[in-house]
Design an enzyme around this catalytic site. Sequence first.
Site, PDB file in Angstrom:
ATOM      1  N   ASP A   1       0.016   5.119   0.867  1.00  0.00           N
ATOM      2  CA  ASP A   1      -0.117   6.175   1.863  1.00  0.00           C
ATOM      3  C   ASP A   1       0.008   5.633   3.283  1.00  0.00           C
ATOM      4  OD1 ASP A   1      -0.621   7.599  -0.394  1.00  0.00           O
ATOM      5  OD2 ASP A   1      -2.753   7.931   0.011  1.00  0.00           O
TER       6      ASP A   1
ATOM      7  N   ASP B   1       0.872  -1.166   0.000  1.00  0.00           N
ATOM      8  CA  ASP B   1       0.000   0.000   0.000  1.00  0.00           C
ATOM      9  C   ASP B   1       0.916   1.225   0.000  1.00  0.00           C
ATOM     10  OD1 ASP B   1      -2.413   1.587   0.407  1.00  0.00           O
ATOM     11  OD2 ASP B   1      -1.741   1.797   2.486  1.00  0.00           O
TER      12      ASP B   1
END
Length: 285
Positions: free
Chosen positions: A28, A26
């Site tokens: 952020d 992922d």
Amino acid sequence: MLRVVENHSSPHSAPHSMPRAAAFFDLDKTVIAKSSTLTFSKSFYQGGLINRRAVLRTAYAQFVFLAGGADHDQMERMRAYLSALCRGWNVQLVKELVAETLHDLIDPIIYDEAASLIEEHHTAGRDVVIVSTSGAEVVEPIGELLGADRVVATRMVAGDDGCFTGEVEYYAYGPTKAEAIRELAGSEGYDLSRCYAYSDSATDVPMLEAVGHPHAVNPDRALRKEALAREWPILDFHRPVRLKQRFGRFSVPPRPALVAAAALGAAAATAGLVWYASRRRSPSA
């Protein structure tokens, strides 16, 4: 359908007879310390895409995002609002604004620990894939900066005039991230039991479940609880560092990206703004 654009000079583009592995990240709060889309708010303002009021809102949204993130309902409202907000945005302008400010805005907020992990996975012969809900106009350049092999990101439809129509072609969120990983595993020959995944959010539990080596990174409360119950490793990333500073400590810098554009990516450089709007409409969330 999953679409991958290969760099033919990459050793990974050749067929493999042995099972391969990948590390899925992922973006952020996992690889970078902030929301990728919110970070570009000033650039979008200077480019005429958003107004001053929106810039102030994104500053507050960045704070709230760092404090707690967004839950499933907020993310779903975000997708609906995203369509209206992006309609009419010129795709090429978004790309140019991101390219002009990428190094100044993103380079300083890359987690040192994440960059080290990316290097370690590459050294071990694993592909590195960024899987993000943010739009590909933002995520793809960041993936290239990080030396990622592939990118999976949200995709919106662009019309013949080169502007977003407001329709979402692919939303890289929750279960769809896991579906993308399984589809990539089929096309690239990844053995998912040998693959790794990293995320900070409970909404990415399906992605983490899809691999043999899931990791929670700076997890929100719900993911921390899930990780403890499942005995998943919990990692604490807290040292943002410029890549050029890392080059001074390592003899070999991260390799360049091996895949130019991603999988399901292309699109909305506005996930953060949308998320903020959903928070405003849901004060009890």
